[in-house]
Design a protein around this motif. Sequence first.
Motif, PDB file in Angstrom:
ATOM      1  N   ARG A 176      41.291  34.013  42.311  1.00 23.26           N
ATOM      2  CA  ARG A 176      42.573  34.149  41.610  1.00 23.26           C
ATOM      3  C   ARG A 176      43.506  35.096  42.366  1.00 23.26           C
ATOM      4  NH1 ARG A 176      45.200  32.110  37.104  1.00 23.26           N
ATOM      5  NH2 ARG A 176      43.215  31.913  36.106  1.00 23.26           N
ATOM      6  N   PHE A 177      42.975  36.239  42.797  1.00 27.06           N
ATOM      7  CA  PHE A 177      43.763  37.223  43.533  1.00 27.06           C
ATOM      8  C   PHE A 177      44.264  36.632  44.858  1.00 27.06           C
ATOM      9  CE2 PHE A 177      44.009  40.857  46.513  1.00 27.06           C
ATOM     10  CZ  PHE A 177      45.008  41.572  45.872  1.00 27.06           C
ATOM     11  N   ALA A 178      43.392  35.962  45.583  1.00 25.66           N
ATOM     12  CA  ALA A 178      43.760  35.374  46.876  1.00 25.66           C
ATOM     13  C   ALA A 178      44.829  34.294  46.703  1.00 25.66           C
ATOM     14  CB  ALA A 178      42.528  34.810  47.568  1.00 25.66           C
ATOM     15  N   SER A 215      47.168  34.147  44.355  1.00 25.81           N
ATOM     16  CA  SER A 215      48.471  34.758  44.063  1.00 25.81           C
ATOM     17  C   SER A 215      49.057  35.411  45.315  1.00 25.81           C
ATOM     18  CB  SER A 215      48.366  35.761  42.914  1.00 25.81           C
ATOM     19  OG  SER A 215      47.509  36.823  43.251  1.00 25.81           O
ATOM     20  N   ILE A 216      48.231  36.055  46.118  1.00 24.65           N
ATOM     21  CA  ILE A 216      48.705  36.675  47.357  1.00 24.65           C
ATOM     22  C   ILE A 216      49.181  35.604  48.334  1.00 24.65           C
ATOM     23  CG2 ILE A 216      47.996  37.976  49.412  1.00 24.65           C
ATOM     24  CD1 ILE A 216      48.392  39.727  46.970  1.00 24.65           C
ATOM     25  N   SER A 217      48.429  34.532  48.472  1.00 29.93           N
ATOM     26  CA  SER A 217      48.817  33.482  49.417  1.00 29.93           C
ATOM     27  C   SER A 217      50.105  32.795  48.959  1.00 29.93           C
ATOM     28  CB  SER A 217      47.692  32.471  49.621  1.00 29.93           C
ATOM     29  OG  SER A 217      47.433  31.766  48.436  1.00 29.93           O
ATOM     30  N   SER A 218      50.291  32.602  47.657  1.00 34.70           N
ATOM     31  CA  SER A 218      51.531  31.999  47.156  1.00 34.70           C
ATOM     32  C   SER A 218      52.721  32.900  47.463  1.00 34.70           C
ATOM     33  CB  SER A 218      51.451  31.764  45.650  1.00 34.70           C
ATOM     34  OG  SER A 218      50.501  30.796  45.360  1.00 34.70           O
ATOM     35  N   PHE A 219      52.548  34.190  47.272  1.00 33.48           N
ATOM     36  CA  PHE A 219      53.605  35.157  47.577  1.00 33.48           C
ATOM     37  C   PHE A 219      53.953  35.121  49.064  1.00 33.48           C
ATOM     38  CE2 PHE A 219      54.710  39.540  48.858  1.00 33.48           C
ATOM     39  CZ  PHE A 219      55.914  39.661  48.168  1.00 33.48           C
ATOM     40  N   ALA A 220      52.940  35.129  49.921  1.00 29.10           N
ATOM     41  CA  ALA A 220      53.155  35.119  51.365  1.00 29.10           C
ATOM     42  C   ALA A 220      53.827  33.820  51.806  1.00 29.10           C
ATOM     43  CB  ALA A 220      51.829  35.306  52.093  1.00 29.10           C
ATOM     44  N   LEU A 221      53.417  32.693  51.245  1.00 29.95           N
ATOM     45  CA  LEU A 221      54.018  31.417  51.620  1.00 29.95           C
ATOM     46  C   LEU A 221      55.466  31.327  51.162  1.00 29.95           C
ATOM     47  CD1 LEU A 221      51.018  29.011  50.968  1.00 29.95           C
ATOM     48  CD2 LEU A 221      51.922  29.766  53.185  1.00 29.95           C
ATOM     49  N   GLU A 227      41.347  24.937  50.337  1.00 29.93           N
ATOM     50  CA  GLU A 227      40.018  24.510  50.779  1.00 29.93           C
ATOM     51  C   GLU A 227      39.101  25.726  50.971  1.00 29.93           C
ATOM     52  OE1 GLU A 227      38.758  22.212  54.665  1.00 29.93           O
ATOM     53  OE2 GLU A 227      40.274  21.086  53.532  1.00 29.93           O
ATOM     54  N   GLU A 228      39.651  26.760  51.587  1.00 31.74           N
ATOM     55  CA  GLU A 228      38.853  27.974  51.802  1.00 31.74           C
ATOM     56  C   GLU A 228      38.551  28.680  50.489  1.00 31.74           C
ATOM     57  OE1 GLU A 228      40.349  30.600  54.831  1.00 31.74           O
ATOM     58  OE2 GLU A 228      40.799  28.910  56.151  1.00 31.74           O
ATOM     59  N   LEU A 229      39.531  28.707  49.585  1.00 35.24           N
ATOM     60  CA  LEU A 229      39.337  29.389  48.305  1.00 35.24           C
ATOM     61  C   LEU A 229      38.331  28.669  47.423  1.00 35.24           C
ATOM     62  CD1 LEU A 229      42.955  30.525  47.425  1.00 35.24           C
ATOM     63  CD2 LEU A 229      41.068  31.937  48.254  1.00 35.24           C
ATOM     64  N   ASP A 230      38.257  27.360  47.529  1.00 36.86           N
ATOM     65  CA  ASP A 230      37.306  26.597  46.735  1.00 36.86           C
ATOM     66  C   ASP A 230      35.868  26.957  47.073  1.00 36.86           C
ATOM     67  OD1 ASP A 230      39.285  25.346  45.330  1.00 36.86           O
ATOM     68  OD2 ASP A 230      39.285  23.531  46.569  1.00 36.86           O
ATOM     69  N   ASN A 231      35.658  27.475  48.268  1.00 35.64           N
ATOM     70  CA  ASN A 231      34.311  27.878  48.686  1.00 35.64           C
ATOM     71  C   ASN A 231      33.956  29.289  48.223  1.00 35.64           C
ATOM     72  OD1 ASN A 231      33.979  25.429  49.972  1.00 35.64           O
ATOM     73  ND2 ASN A 231      34.800  26.192  51.901  1.00 35.64           N
ATOM     74  N   GLU A 232      34.930  30.007  47.673  1.00 33.81           N
ATOM     75  CA  GLU A 232      34.702  31.376  47.190  1.00 33.81           C
ATOM     76  C   GLU A 232      34.013  31.315  45.830  1.00 33.81           C
ATOM     77  OE1 GLU A 232      34.329  35.188  46.858  1.00 33.81           O
ATOM     78  OE2 GLU A 232      35.360  34.449  48.646  1.00 33.81           O
ATOM     79  N   ASP A 233      32.930  32.084  45.680  1.00 33.40           N
ATOM     80  CA  ASP A 233      32.161  32.077  44.431  1.00 33.40           C
ATOM     81  C   ASP A 233      32.785  32.949  43.341  1.00 33.40           C
ATOM     82  OD1 ASP A 233      30.288  30.325  45.450  1.00 33.40           O
ATOM     83  OD2 ASP A 233      29.012  31.935  46.216  1.00 33.40           O
ATOM     84  N   ASN A 234      33.381  34.043  43.717  1.00 34.71           N
ATOM     85  CA  ASN A 234      33.923  35.009  42.778  1.00 34.71           C
ATOM     86  C   ASN A 234      35.275  34.517  42.248  1.00 34.71           C
ATOM     87  OD1 ASN A 234      35.200  37.232  41.565  1.00 34.71           O
ATOM     88  ND2 ASN A 234      34.067  38.662  42.862  1.00 34.71           N
TER      89      ASN A 234
END
Length: 165
Positions: A59-61, A63-69, A47-54
């Motif tokens: 994409r980077f966020a 992959s990082i969040s998937s790794f952390a989870l 939900e938070e990433l969908d609000n990101e324009d870039n």
Amino acid sequence: MKKLATTLILIAVCVSVQAQSRVREKDILGDWDLVIDIDEVKDEIEEELDNEDNWLARRFARSISSFALDIVESIDIRFRFREDGEVKIMLKIFGERDTEYAKWYINRDGELIIEDDRKSGKRKFSMGYSDDDSVWMLKDGKLQAYEKSRRGKRMEKQEVFMKKR
């Protein structure tokens, strides 16, 4: 109209009070497994990433969040609540085992509080659930984590709960 509004408010309050019950010592003694609702965390991140324009940042966020989870899913944490107000926390992370200790008590509102055991010579435990704003309540046979608002009135359900072993 006022009677109808008052009746609806009373019903809503009764339902919310019944949804989470007071914690009693006899209910929590023993072993509990800590569970992090990964699906709910993933939904919040998406939900938070969908609000990101870039798109690159998105994409980077992701992959990082998937790794952390994935790392979070591999952590096993068990709480053993004892009658003396001590809780033994047994952690298993990447095959390594560790044991820490904390104190627990039930406040006058029937909420379970877990706090660092700072006075004993034992290791300290800190997971972000030992501050004054975090409490645990029984809900559907589980100990559900809630975070109180600054004024202590409204509670927001957290993505963390414990289930009895």
